[in-house]
Structures are given as C-alpha cells and as structure tokens.
Scaffold this motif. Structure first.
Motif: not given
Lengths: 243, 385
Positions: A209-211, B303-307, B363-365
């Motif tokens: 992803s972009v992030q 975002d990473v935490t949510e992932t 794994v879906e981001i």
C-alpha cells in the motif's frame, strides 16, 4: 604492506600515504614473492607509494584489496555499476538518461534484450531504467546498456509502475548492496516489498500500500545516520505498529 | 545546470498518495513543516528554516532623497535572490520566471499590507528619507519559498534597528549606530501557500509536491484576519467554498506563525540583554554530538496497527477447514475425518457443505476510513538556538 594492515579500520585523510619498505634482511634461499596490492576507490598510486585521495575509513579484503569507505551524495559514474536512470529525451537512435551526474548518459535502443531495428523497446520519456555503465570515464560521454555481455536482460530494463523513487547517500546504497547486509535482513522482516537499488544513490521501493511504501522510504532515509542498534530498535517499533 | 527531471512513477505515486491524503513526510494535508527562526549578530539579519527550505533575510537602510511624487514618505525596496546554492535549476544573475513571480508577490504583500509606516521614515521632508532595503537570499529550496521568504522578511524587519538622526537646520547627522529606536510594526501577516492537485488542496508543499501541482493559491493575511492579497496562478478553477476554506486555514496559520515570530524576537532580545553570545555562528552547535541531529519524522502508523489487528482477527475468525464428508455408500457416514459429523446428513450435504477457503494466507490491507489520527510530535513553538 605491514604498515597498511595496521591502519585498516582507521579514518584517513587525503594526503596520507603508505609506503612499502624493503625488508632489511633478504633471504637468499627463500624465493621472494612479489606482492600485488589492488587499490580500490579512494586510493591512488603515486610512483611506488599508495596515497589516499578521499577521507574515510580504510577497509581491507583478503588477500590484497584495499579501499577507502567514504561518504558522499554526488555520484561519479564508473564502468560496470548498475544505476537507476530517468529517460529525459529520445533523439534518433539513442535515449538520453539522467542519472544524477554532470552529464546525461546515452542508452541505445538496441541495448535492450530482444530489441532489433524493427522491434523497438517500449520506453517513454520519464520512465525509470535500471542499466549498467558500458563506458564511464572522464573524457567521454557515459554510455548505458540494459543487457549484459551475453545479451540477456538479467533484471535490467524499464521498471517502476507504482512505486516511489527517492535519494540517499552513496554509503547507504553500498551498505544495502553488500553481500551480508544487516539493513536488508532487517527490512526483510518488516513488510514484503520490492526494492531496486541504484549505485547512484537512487532507491525505488514498492509495497502493498501507499502507506507501507512511505514508511519504508522514510525508514531507509533515516537509517543513514543510525547505529545498528538504533536501527533495529526502530524497525521493531514499526513492526509492532506502536509508533 | 538543469534540475533532475521528475519521473512518471514519482508523479503517479505522489498523486495517488495525495488522493489518499498521505504526504511524503507524514504530515496532514493542512499542516506546516517545522519552522525555526534564528537571528544573526547584526540587527536585521534573520534565518528561517521551513523544514528543509532555508532562507536568510537582511535589512539595511540608507538616507536618500525621496521620490518627487511622495516627498514625505520613505522608500522600501525588496529583493529575493534565488542562488544556485538553493537548487541546481537556479542560475546566478538570470531573472527566471520564478524569481520574478516571487519578487512581485513579496513586494505586493509587504507594501499593500502597510506593515511599515512609510511616513515615519521621513527625516527632512522633500530632502532626506530613509530607504529600507530587504534582501532575501534562498539557501535551500525544498518547496514553498514564498512562505519562508515572507516570514524571514517580516521577522528581519521587526528585528531591525534604525539609527537615530538629529537635524540641525539643513544638516543631518547620523548620531550613532548604538542608539536605536524600535520600529512601530503595525501588522504581521502570513502568506499561506496552497497547491491544488486536481481537486485536492495541500498546505506548504515540499519540492516534490510542488512539481506535481496544478496551481497555486497564495493568501497574505495579517493578524487581524484581514486579507492583504490573494494570488491564484496556474489557471486552476477553484470553487467558492474552497477559497473560503483556504482563507479560514490562513487565519489559523497566521495566529500560529505570528506567535512563533514574537516568541523568537522575545528570546533574542533576552539573550542580547543578558549579554550572551548571539548570532548565526553561535546558533550552530559544532562541538556537540547532536550537531547533525535529524528531527523525528512523524510517519503515520495507524494503518499498520489496523493491519496487524485485522490479521489477528481474521486469524481467529477463520473457520477451520471442513473436508467434504466421506460417504462411501448412501446411508453410511464416515465419522472421524474432519470435524463435521456426517451421520444421517445425506439430505443436507448437497447445499450446506461448501468448501470454506482458508484465507489465513491472504493478507488484506484495510483501507478503512476510520483513521484516528495520532499526532506524533506535538508542535512546540521554536526558540532560536
């Protein structure tokens, strides 16, 4: 030779020199081996002395290779190095590629795998190419090719849809490309990503992803000035997402 | 020298990131970079760091004859120098389009806002007036030179001390450089720099973002929230509500930046009174280990935490594999293979037993919109070093 061995790992400044003194007792029975010393970047031969011309740390690789590990951001092309270039112009049969040096390099359209006079490669202006230097000296215009000596692409060519290109110092790039690179192994444990590293200080990264791509780019740029321990700490923090 | 060209992949990536409201250095769309103001040894010399963009402003004054049309007013002269130090694309001596634009913008901002009372610059009407000259040199270009230049110019003007004059008949003597009188600075303002990439607005673009922008809107506002000048370039079409939003943002930023400037000036005055060393050479700490310290980049990790959470949740919730029941002969169910009881379930097996896929490996981001934004480095007003 003995003098230089002692100074491996020291910081040297331009003008420092090593000399090879003849041994005082030359044995008449044992054949004297002539020792060859291979000078890497940062070292220059002046007569029978080795003179340092860049400031940095002296490194040594068995059996007889010496070089200076220095830090700079400006790239000077050298033959055989693979770089990331940006295509700036198409003129006739060559592409003009900018690689961050004083001049733009030329890349012939026939220097791609499977390219013939009729079958031209699909290269547009602004594309990224991973190529290596065929000619790179101070007297001539540098020339790039996207094939190796046997005519195969070997990973080179146009690339780069959907990633981010950023600049780092040459030292970091060399650290990343070293055979057992700590930074690379740390990065492997982080996110799955695609990485193209050019010796001219340009890195292209693409992740899911972009992030994540932005995170990796920022990590690499900040890893330049960190010790190994700090870097591992930082990577661990990112992994836990507890930043 | 020419600037490094912008590759297609960078442009696409930047636009994509802006669409997702992500910026290269982890800022929010309406955030400024860290502003640092420091002063030189002379009065009227000031350095401003806006992230990596660095400019220096120097104010100097001279006694000259006034213009014929305005015998009572002093003269102000502004100049922005784009030096090749700032960017390889800038050429020394040549007036490029950008330099003309910046000069005109700065001049218009500072003149129209009437931040300096030009009538107070008059010494002898019709004969001698002060000519104030503001020179801004760009030292490093990382985007948004306009803002950095205007902050530097205003701060340098605030910092400057004009020498006193005494008049005896027709003679004018400059008394001494030490006896200074303060400027009466009426207004402070901030030029708010916004860039529009198709329909997205960004505040304080860095150099990469400036390259992909379609157009620019600059709003100069003073601390009383009066707009001094608005300029829109690039031929972009802005909606009314976008312009209103921009002016509101400018209002907020003006108060922040004004506070920063006044605090910097106060600190500098205290330092000078205390007799401590001040000036540019002193503000660079050479001998300390933190001399080349880089500031922490706030990179958004939510975002990473949510992932990570998403992966954990999916891991737990994924049902276990159900192999299809083995029915060697109708009426006979084989139990013990898999987890489902297949006794007497002949009728149901056709519709109920779907092969459930094990998607633990995929794994879906998550792109969920529910970002709770974590501010990693609270904005602390900077003190000059």
């Amino acid at each position: 030779m003995d003098v230089s061995c002692e100074r491996v790992g020291e910081v040297l400044l331009p003008g420092d020199e090593f000399s090879f003194e003849a041994e005082e007792n030359i044995s008449l029975t044992v054949p004297v081996k002539s020792e060859k010393v291979v000078c890497g970047p940062g070292l220059r031969r002046c007569g029978d002395r080795l003179v340092v011309c860049k400031s940095g740390v002296l490194r040594h690789k068995e059996p007889n290779v010496f070089w200076i590990d220095s830090q700079q951001r400006r790239y000077v092309p050298a033959k055989g190095e693979s770089i990331i270039g940006i295509v700036t112009a198409k003129s006739g049969d060559v592409f003009k590629v900018d690689f961050g040096g004083s001049e733009q390099a030329s890349l012939s359209y026939l220097a791609f795998e499977g390219a013939t006079k009729r079958n031209r490669p699909n290269v547009q202006m602004g594309d990224l190419v991973f190529a290596q230097f065929l000619i790179a000296n101070k007297d001539m215009e540098p020339e790039l090719v996207c094939i190796d000596s046997s005519g195969r692409a070997n990973g080179m060519g146009v690339f780069g849809t959907g990633g981010l290109l950023f600049r780092v110092s040459l030292g970091l790039v060399r650290r990343l490309l070293a055979p057992q690179s700590n930074i690379r192994s740390d990065l492997e444990h982080l996110f799955p990503c695609e990485l193209v590293v050019g010796m001219n200080g340009r890195i292209w990264v693409k992740s899911a992803s972009v992030q994540q791509t932005l995170i990796i780019a920022n990590l690499l740029q900040s890893a330049e000035t960190m010790t190994a321990q700090q870097r591992q700490q930082l990577f661990r923090k990112v992994q836990q997402g507890a930043f | 020298m020419k600037d490094t060209p912008l590759s297609n992949c960078e442009r696409d990536f930047l636009l994509k990131a802006i669409e997702e409201k992500k910026r290269l250095d982890g800022r929010q769309t309406y955030d400024y970079r860290k502003i640092k103001i420091s002063f030189g040894t002379d009065y009227g010399c000031c350095f401003v760091d806006l992230g990596q963009t660095r400019v220096m402003a120097q104010v100097s004054c001279e006694l000259v004859a006034p213009k014929e049309s305005r015998p009572n007013e002093g003269i102000m002269f502004f100049n922005i120098e784009l030096s090749p130090m700032a960017s390889p694309g800038f050429e020394q001596g040549r007036q490029s389009e950008l330099s003309v634009k910046l000069n005109r913008q700065l001049e218009r901002c500072l003149r129209n806002s009437k931040c300096i009372d030009t009538e107070s610059l008059c010494v002898v009407s019709g004969e001698k007036v002060w000519q104030i000259r503001v020179d801004v040199h760009t030292l490093n270009n990382d985007g948004n030179l306009m803002d950095a230049a205007s902050i530097a110019a205003i701060t340098a003007l605030c910092h400057f001390r004009r020498p006193d004059v005494s008049t005896q008949g027709q003679e004018v003597t400059v008394v001494s450089q030490q006896q200074h009188s303060r400027w009466c600075l009426i207004h402070l303002f901030s030029a708010d720099l916004l860039s529009t990439c198709s329909t997205y607005l960004l505040v304080d673009p860095c150099e990469r973002e400036e390259r992909v922008m379609d157009g620019l809107l600059v709003i100069a506002m003073n601390k009383h929230r009066e707009i001094c000048s608005i300029q829109s370039s690039g031929g972009i079409m802005l909606l009314k509500e976008q312009v209103m939003r921009c002016s509101k943002i400018a209002g907020v930023k003006v108060s922040e930046i004004t506070e920063l400037i006044s605090e910097a000036l106060l600190n500098d005055r205290k330092a000078r009174k205390a007799g401590g060393k001040c000036g540019f050479a002193e503000s660079m700490q050479q001998d300390r280990i933190t001399a080349l310290k880089k500031d922490e980049t706030p990179v958004e990790m939510t975002d990473v935490t949510e992932t990570a959470n998403g992966i954990i949740q999916k891991g737990e919730a994924a049902p276990q594999t159900v192999p299809s029941p083995v029915l060697p002969v109708p009426g006979v169910g084989q139990v013990g293979q898999g987890l489902q009881n297949s006794w007497g379930l002949e009728e149901d097996d056709e519709d109920d037993y779907e092969e459930e896929k094990n998607d633990n490996n995929v794994v879906e981001i998550s792109d969920s919109e529910e970002e709770d934004v974590v501010i990693l480095n609270p904005e602390v007003p900077e003190k000059p070093k």
